[in-house]
Design an enzyme around this catalytic site. Sequence first.
Site, mmCIF file in Angstrom:
data_model
loop_
_atom_site.group_PDB
_atom_site.id
_atom_site.type_symbol
_atom_site.label_atom_id
_atom_site.label_comp_id
_atom_site.label_asym_id
_atom_site.label_seq_id
_atom_site.Cartn_x
_atom_site.Cartn_y
_atom_site.Cartn_z
ATOM 1 C CB SER A 305 -8.440 159.719 70.595
ATOM 2 O OG SER A 305 -7.232 160.252 71.247
ATOM 3 C CG ASP A 306 -6.055 162.659 65.135
ATOM 4 O OD1 ASP A 306 -4.464 162.927 65.313
ATOM 5 O OD2 ASP A 306 -6.083 163.160 63.715
ATOM 6 C CB CYS A 307 -2.982 164.179 68.908
ATOM 7 S SG CYS A 307 -1.758 162.894 68.586
ATOM 8 C CB ALA A 309 -9.613 163.137 68.727
#
Length: 787
Positions: A305-307, A309
């Site tokens: 995941s993006d941070c 996310a």
Amino acid sequence: MSTTTTVIFLLFITFTTIPTSQSNPPKFPCQPPHNSYPFCNTTLPIQQRAHSLLSLLTLSDKINRLSNNDTGIPRLGIPPYEWWSESLHGIASNGPGVSFQVGPIPAATGFPQVILTTSSFDRTLWGSIASAIAVEARAMYNVGQAGLTFWAPTINVFRDPRWGRGQETPGEDPVVVGAYAVEYVDGFQGGNLKFVGDDKKVGRRRRALAGGDGDGLMVSACCKHFSAYDLEKWGIYARYNFNAIVTKQDMQDTYEPPFRSCIQEGKASCLMCSYNAVNGIPACADHNLLQKARTQWGFDGYITSDCDAVATIYEYQNYTKSPEDAVAIALKAGTDINCGTYMLRHTMSAIDKGKVEEEDIDKALLNLFAVQLRLGLFDGDPLNGRFGKLGPADVCISDHKKLAMEAVRQGTVLLKNDNKFLPLQKNVVSSLAVIGPMANATNDLGGGYTGVPCSPTSIVEGLKRYVKKTTYSSGCLDVACTSNAGFAEAVSISQEADFVIVVAGLDLTQETEDRDRYSLLLPGYQTALVTTIAATSKKPIVLVLTGGGPLDVSFAQADPRVASVIWVGYPGEAGGRALAEIIFGDCNPSGKLPVTWYPEAFTRVPMNNMNMRPDRSHHYPGRTYRFYTGDTVYRFGYGLSYSNYTHSILSAPDTLRVFKSFKTESNNILQRKEGFYNYLYVDELEEHCDSLRFQVEISVTNHGPFDGGAVVMVFARAPGSFKGAPLKQLVEFERVHTVSYKDTKTRILVDSCKHLSIVNESGRTILPLGDHTLLLDDIEHVVSIVM
Ligand SMILES: *[C@@H]1O[C@H](CO)[C@@H](O)[C@H](O)[C@H]1NC(C)=O
Ligand SMILES: *[C@@H]1O[C@H](CO)[C@@H](O)[C@H](O)[C@H]1NC(C)=O
Ligand SMILES: *[C@@H]1O[C@H](CO)[C@@H](O)[C@H](O)[C@H]1NC(C)=O
Ligand SMILES: *[C@@H]1O[C@H](CO)[C@@H](O)[C@H](O)[C@H]1NC(C)=O
Ligand SMILES: *[C@@H]1O[C@H](CO)[C@@H](O)[C@H](O)[C@H]1NC(C)=O
Ligand SMILES: *[C@@H]1O[C@H](CO)[C@@H](O)[C@H](O)[C@H]1NC(C)=O
């Protein structure tokens, strides 16, 4: 990446650690007495080793693996591992996996920001830079200053000129972005080992990889951010809560192709899902989206995941009713690891509530372990292994610095050059004044995701190498330039100089992560600074523009006192020196804009409108050179040089017959019709595509006194008027070296199924029958495709 408290804490720790040159070799698993596990046995297949490791874990062990900060499993001799390192255009300090403060490597080569390197349209250069970054990455890993999993490249198309992260991308064209993605990933992961032989380092790398099981990784690259992510913060829209509404047609021919290439051809080992939702579903919760990468494109790697996310699925997107549901839906969709602590905190309770099964975690961990195994993390002492000899002596080396220099030389774009004002004559210019808030910058020349550069040179310093008597005044206090108080000094030193160079444009205070622009004009009083200096200096001036996003500089285009305009992007550590070479003619500029430069009027377009195609009834002009119908300041592919090139097509077919090479015509290919126009479905053509491939032979003539690189771009326009067909689309591009007053031949391969097809409104790829037009500058060549 978002700024959670965890991240702030990490950075705090990093930056307050006392610098030391003590080498801190990476800790590694599989040391006695922990070396007899099957997962340590290098003769076993990766999958078997991954399963072996998994079988030894408790539920709590498993949950603890779901964060970028893996704290290790002492019981099994497995040390901590930080998944998050960054390497967009050189080793960057953004992720906690990288540290320039602790260890013997204080700096790494600072290549130009991606948008500038892209402007070279030189695939070889792109790949070489990625390979160089990989060498520095491994070297930093070997002394405990970096991980092995890096979250680059950024391959979202540069859809809107205001986007703060457009600078990180390879521009607006899906073909170019895809091509860049392939070169970066292949070069970075160690696939770009074209040199064999005695070259000590490269030879060793090649042997090492060849000795592995074929899918070994030097370092791991990550295609991000999947998908339709290209808005930071604009009005009420923020990347965390944004729901990108994307048509099937745009998804198929604009948003997805770079990711398809990154995975299918680049063989990326990581994919990052983005914060935003796509058509109502947060990307990291979208099973169809993520599984498409695995099942249709053959993705073999881990999905991060993006941070935070996963947190945003619940907290910003309101897509689930609880944190546990967010964790459950992300895991089940195919997100394997969460950057941040959200899964650490909520997975156990999600299991207790019956929302997550242990098998959901197992699936994720097998993907994670497989990548770690491919990186050799469980193969014993990394210093004895594959890339173990790389170290401080392989970072900031002259080969890498030369590459950084070469990228600025090739990427910098000459936008205006009245009456051949440039190049300036070496040894004739007696004095130079350099004006502008970025002119004396060094580290800021790197743009977003920069590390600590080896030996950065400011523009002022670069020019001083040519003209001793170079004076400098910033004119504005900073790039925002909210006051004209510094103008008087700037005017006074300019009036005393023989020639004046004004450096205007953007830095990260104007465009960056979490910050989009609202205007395409120069910030604050910068325009006034340029026109004031231009009006008062002895001679017309040279305007140098910094920044990643397009600027409306029509005032400078029109002003005869601005003789030349050069865009230098964020040129990184070599920027000052390479720019001076261009200004004084030691380098012939050859970069081409990889993104359309729109006029300020474009800012009336809602940034949240993801449609690529124009919609006249709503005064929506469309986006990028493929669809945009309005005026431009500078078009996609634009760029001058000190030479003057003309092109000609030496040979290309006039007619292609779908069944040319087949004795019996297949009946399963149906000719379809839209209005008056006939077309075929590309997915029905299959092996018939072979007979629709052809070569175009091209000659480039250099009419000037300078040798130089010339970028050949061939576009195509489809026959008829299919709904939503692009005005034209890039087929292929090629950078060729040309010699002054000589012809250079090159060849471009066209695959009709791939390059001449378009996507219909339902998202299906079709090949129109009839007259396709190839465009090369102002030359047109018609190729008819008939049954
Ligand atoms: C590694 O696995 C192979 C194949 O199963 C086996 O023959 C060998 O004994 C194993 N080596 C060790 C050290 O366990
Ligand atoms: C990782 O997490 C552990 C345990 O929460 C913490 O002590 C450590 O500081 C973190 N490590 C890093 C590099 O952030
Ligand atoms: C999310 O849902 C809560 C409760 O339904 C609501 O109060 C809140 O405004 C919503 N937030 C957003 C961003 O829609
Ligand atoms: C230019 O930058 C250098 C290095 O950062 C600094 O020492 C110098 O004072 C600056 N010059 C001016 C005129 O600001
Ligand atoms: C480029 O060179 C050609 C051939 O010499 C000449 O006809 C043309 O005018 C030149 N164009 C420019 C922009 O200098
Ligand atoms: C696009 O292709 C699909 C085939 O899957 C077809 O059903 C549809 O009618 C086509 N749409 C248009 C607008 O041509």
